[in-house]
Scaffold this motif. Structure first.
Motif, PDB file in Angstrom:
ATOM      1  N   GLU A   1       0.805  -1.228   0.000  1.00 40.89           N
ATOM      2  CA  GLU A   1       0.000   0.000   0.000  1.00 40.89           C
ATOM      3  C   GLU A   1       0.837   1.277   0.000  1.00 40.89           C
ATOM      4  O   GLU A   1       1.926   1.316   0.573  1.00 40.89           O
ATOM      5  CB  GLU A   1      -0.933   0.027   1.213  1.00 40.89           C
ATOM      6  N   ARG A   2       0.293   2.311  -0.629  1.00 40.19           N
ATOM      7  CA  ARG A   2       0.944   3.630  -0.662  1.00 40.19           C
ATOM      8  C   ARG A   2       1.201   4.153   0.748  1.00 40.19           C
ATOM      9  O   ARG A   2       2.224   4.772   1.015  1.00 40.19           O
ATOM     10  CB  ARG A   2       0.056   4.645  -1.388  1.00 40.19           C
ATOM     11  N   GLU A   3       0.234   3.908   1.628  1.00 47.66           N
ATOM     12  CA  GLU A   3       0.352   4.392   2.999  1.00 47.66           C
ATOM     13  C   GLU A   3       1.502   3.713   3.739  1.00 47.66           C
ATOM     14  O   GLU A   3       2.082   4.284   4.655  1.00 47.66           O
ATOM     15  CB  GLU A   3      -0.965   4.176   3.765  1.00 47.66           C
ATOM     16  N   THR A   4       1.814   2.490   3.359  1.00 50.52           N
ATOM     17  CA  THR A   4       2.927   1.767   3.974  1.00 50.52           C
ATOM     18  C   THR A   4       4.254   2.241   3.405  1.00 50.52           C
ATOM     19  O   THR A   4       5.215   2.446   4.143  1.00 50.52           O
ATOM     20  CB  THR A   4       2.778   0.246   3.729  1.00 50.52           C
ATOM     21  N   LEU A   5       4.293   2.420   2.099  1.00 51.49           N
ATOM     22  CA  LEU A   5       5.516   2.825   1.401  1.00 51.49           C
ATOM     23  C   LEU A   5       5.484   4.331   1.140  1.00 51.49           C
ATOM     24  O   LEU A   5       5.311   4.771   0.020  1.00 51.49           O
ATOM     25  CB  LEU A   5       5.628   2.059   0.078  1.00 51.49           C
ATOM     26  N   GLN A   6       5.628   5.096   2.178  1.00 51.52           N
ATOM     27  CA  GLN A   6       5.474   6.550   2.069  1.00 51.52           C
ATOM     28  C   GLN A   6       6.738   7.195   1.502  1.00 51.52           C
ATOM     29  O   GLN A   6       7.511   7.821   2.217  1.00 51.52           O
ATOM     30  CB  GLN A   6       5.122   7.143   3.424  1.00 51.52           C
ATOM     31  N   LEU A   7       6.913   7.001   0.199  1.00 47.97           N
ATOM     32  CA  LEU A   7       8.027   7.583  -0.530  1.00 47.97           C
ATOM     33  C   LEU A   7       7.494   8.237  -1.796  1.00 47.97           C
ATOM     34  O   LEU A   7       6.438   7.855  -2.291  1.00 47.97           O
ATOM     35  CB  LEU A   7       9.036   6.492  -0.928  1.00 47.97           C
ATOM     36  N   PRO A   8       8.219   9.176  -2.347  1.00 47.55           N
ATOM     37  CA  PRO A   8       7.782   9.754  -3.617  1.00 47.55           C
ATOM     38  C   PRO A   8       8.012   8.771  -4.763  1.00 47.55           C
ATOM     39  O   PRO A   8       8.855   7.873  -4.670  1.00 47.55           O
ATOM     40  CB  PRO A   8       8.679  10.992  -3.768  1.00 47.55           C
ATOM     41  N   LEU A   9       7.238   8.966  -5.832  1.00 48.97           N
ATOM     42  CA  LEU A   9       7.459   8.175  -7.043  1.00 48.97           C
ATOM     43  C   LEU A   9       8.729   8.680  -7.706  1.00 48.97           C
ATOM     44  O   LEU A   9       9.042   9.853  -7.582  1.00 48.97           O
ATOM     45  CB  LEU A   9       6.267   8.334  -7.997  1.00 48.97           C
ATOM     46  N   PRO A  10       9.527   7.906  -8.344  1.00 41.57           N
ATOM     47  CA  PRO A  10       9.405   6.489  -8.668  1.00 41.57           C
ATOM     48  C   PRO A  10       9.981   5.571  -7.590  1.00 41.57           C
ATOM     49  O   PRO A  10       9.896   4.353  -7.718  1.00 41.57           O
ATOM     50  CB  PRO A  10      10.191   6.364  -9.969  1.00 41.57           C
ATOM     51  N   LEU A  11      10.540   6.150  -6.510  1.00 38.06           N
ATOM     52  CA  LEU A  11      11.143   5.303  -5.459  1.00 38.06           C
ATOM     53  C   LEU A  11      10.141   4.325  -4.863  1.00 38.06           C
ATOM     54  O   LEU A  11      10.474   3.172  -4.582  1.00 38.06           O
ATOM     55  CB  LEU A  11      11.741   6.180  -4.348  1.00 38.06           C
ATOM     56  N   ARG A  12       8.913   4.785  -4.658  1.00 39.06           N
ATOM     57  CA  ARG A  12       7.882   3.926  -4.062  1.00 39.06           C
ATOM     58  C   ARG A  12       7.642   2.689  -4.915  1.00 39.06           C
ATOM     59  O   ARG A  12       7.611   1.569  -4.403  1.00 39.06           O
ATOM     60  CB  ARG A  12       6.585   4.711  -3.881  1.00 39.06           C
ATOM     61  N   ASP A  13       7.500   2.858  -6.232  1.00 36.27           N
ATOM     62  CA  ASP A  13       7.250   1.716  -7.114  1.00 36.27           C
ATOM     63  C   ASP A  13       8.461   0.799  -7.221  1.00 36.27           C
ATOM     64  O   ASP A  13       8.324  -0.414  -7.360  1.00 36.27           O
ATOM     65  CB  ASP A  13       6.826   2.196  -8.510  1.00 36.27           C
ATOM     66  N   GLN A  14       9.656   1.375  -7.114  1.00 40.02           N
ATOM     67  CA  GLN A  14      10.874   0.552  -7.141  1.00 40.02           C
ATOM     68  C   GLN A  14      10.993  -0.280  -5.863  1.00 40.02           C
ATOM     69  O   GLN A  14      11.311  -1.465  -5.920  1.00 40.02           O
ATOM     70  CB  GLN A  14      12.110   1.445  -7.323  1.00 40.02           C
ATOM     71  N   LEU A  15      10.713   0.350  -4.720  1.00 41.06           N
ATOM     72  CA  LEU A  15      10.745  -0.374  -3.447  1.00 41.06           C
ATOM     73  C   LEU A  15       9.680  -1.468  -3.428  1.00 41.06           C
ATOM     74  O   LEU A  15       9.931  -2.596  -2.999  1.00 41.06           O
ATOM     75  CB  LEU A  15      10.539   0.582  -2.270  1.00 41.06           C
ATOM     76  N   ARG A  16       8.487  -1.147  -3.929  1.00 46.31           N
ATOM     77  CA  ARG A  16       7.395  -2.130  -4.003  1.00 46.31           C
ATOM     78  C   ARG A  16       7.833  -3.343  -4.834  1.00 46.31           C
ATOM     79  O   ARG A  16       7.588  -4.486  -4.462  1.00 46.31           O
ATOM     80  CB  ARG A  16       6.142  -1.493  -4.594  1.00 46.31           C
ATOM     81  N   ALA A  17       8.508  -3.102  -5.949  1.00 45.32           N
ATOM     82  CA  ALA A  17       8.983  -4.192  -6.804  1.00 45.32           C
ATOM     83  C   ALA A  17      10.002  -5.054  -6.061  1.00 45.32           C
ATOM     84  O   ALA A  17       9.951  -6.286  -6.130  1.00 45.32           O
ATOM     85  CB  ALA A  17       9.586  -3.635  -8.094  1.00 45.32           C
ATOM     86  N   ASN A  18      10.923  -4.420  -5.338  1.00 46.58           N
ATOM     87  CA  ASN A  18      11.925  -5.175  -4.578  1.00 46.58           C
ATOM     88  C   ASN A  18      11.277  -6.043  -3.503  1.00 46.58           C
ATOM     89  O   ASN A  18      11.642  -7.211  -3.323  1.00 46.58           O
ATOM     90  CB  ASN A  18      12.950  -4.225  -3.941  1.00 46.58           C
ATOM     91  N   ILE A  19      10.315  -5.475  -2.795  1.00 49.83           N
ATOM     92  CA  ILE A  19       9.612  -6.231  -1.745  1.00 49.83           C
ATOM     93  C   ILE A  19       8.817  -7.377  -2.374  1.00 49.83           C
ATOM     94  O   ILE A  19       8.834  -8.506  -1.874  1.00 49.83           O
ATOM     95  CB  ILE A  19       8.687  -5.306  -0.922  1.00 49.83           C
ATOM     96  N   MET A  20       8.142  -7.102  -3.469  1.00 48.69           N
ATOM     97  CA  MET A  20       7.333  -8.123  -4.148  1.00 48.69           C
ATOM     98  C   MET A  20       8.214  -9.280  -4.617  1.00 48.69           C
ATOM     99  O   MET A  20       7.859 -10.449  -4.441  1.00 48.69           O
ATOM    100  CB  MET A  20       6.595  -7.468  -5.327  1.00 48.69           C
ATOM    101  N   ARG A  21       9.361  -8.963  -5.225  1.00 46.51           N
ATOM    102  CA  ARG A  21      10.273 -10.020  -5.685  1.00 46.51           C
ATOM    103  C   ARG A  21      10.786 -10.842  -4.507  1.00 46.51           C
ATOM    104  O   ARG A  21      10.900 -12.064  -4.596  1.00 46.51           O
ATOM    105  CB  ARG A  21      11.430  -9.428  -6.480  1.00 46.51           C
ATOM    106  N   ALA A  22      11.089 -10.186  -3.392  1.00 49.52           N
ATOM    107  CA  ALA A  22      11.553 -10.902  -2.197  1.00 49.52           C
ATOM    108  C   ALA A  22      10.468 -11.855  -1.683  1.00 49.52           C
ATOM    109  O   ALA A  22      10.763 -13.004  -1.303  1.00 49.52           O
ATOM    110  CB  ALA A  22      11.951  -9.909  -1.102  1.00 49.52           C
ATOM    111  N   MET A  23       9.214 -11.408  -1.709  1.00 51.36           N
ATOM    112  CA  MET A  23       8.115 -12.273  -1.276  1.00 51.36           C
ATOM    113  C   MET A  23       7.944 -13.456  -2.225  1.00 51.36           C
ATOM    114  O   MET A  23       7.718 -14.583  -1.785  1.00 51.36           O
ATOM    115  CB  MET A  23       6.814 -11.474  -1.147  1.00 51.36           C
ATOM    116  N   LEU A  24       8.057 -13.212  -3.526  1.00 52.02           N
ATOM    117  CA  LEU A  24       7.947 -14.304  -4.501  1.00 52.02           C
ATOM    118  C   LEU A  24       9.036 -15.331  -4.284  1.00 52.02           C
ATOM    119  O   LEU A  24       8.803 -16.541  -4.415  1.00 52.02           O
ATOM    120  CB  LEU A  24       8.003 -13.776  -5.928  1.00 52.02           C
TER     121      LEU A  24
END
Length: 154
Positions: free
Chosen positions: A124-147
């Protein structure tokens, strides 16, 4: 009460399942008539609920004899599915696309409802309180780690 988009989505998925061929061909105008809605509502459902992240491919042909073909992508193994999801994530991923991937894993019984809720909360955006594009990059890193954890665990 379900909204019209949920009803149309459910109907299309049911028809795909009942036909047993993994795909259907529909005419947008006929489907709009069936559900007494505008054709753009059909477009909305197809564009948001039948995406690659959800496990579908959509082909369309415009014109008088035009149709929309919705194909359910069959994944032969959990590893293939997770590899495809990893590819879809790329270097960055928007929250809506991350949620689509999570929904697909839930739909394919790779994760539980509880795991999906935890994953969605982390995205969620509220969890990843960073500006774009950092937020989407961090989300991708977390998602890949979960996968990666899911691929080794199940």
């Amino acid at each position: 009460m379900r909204n019209i988009s949920d009803i149309i989505e459910g109907y299309l998925k049911e028809v795909i399942e009942l036909k047993g061929q993994g795909h259907i061909e529909i005419k947008r105008s006929e489907l709009a008539d069936k559900f007494q809605c505008v054709p753009s509502q059909i477009n909305y459902v197809i564009n948001t609920r039948f995406t690659a992240e959800h496990g579908y491919l959509v082909e369309s042909k415009r014109g008088g004899g035009g149709y929309i073909r919705i194909l359910r992508v069959t994944i032969h193994s959990k590893k293939d599915l997770l590899d495809e999801m990893d590819t879809q994530i790329g270097d960055d991923i928007a929250q809506i696309n991350a949620n689509r991937i999570i929904y697909r894993m839930l739909e394919e019984a790779i994760i539980s409802e509880r795991e999906a809720m935890i994953m969605r909360a982390a995205m969620e955006r509220e969890t990843l309180q960073l500006p774009l594009p950092l937020r989407d990059q961090l989300r991708a890193n977390i998602m890949r780690a979960m996968l990666k954890v899911i691929s080794f665990e199940k």
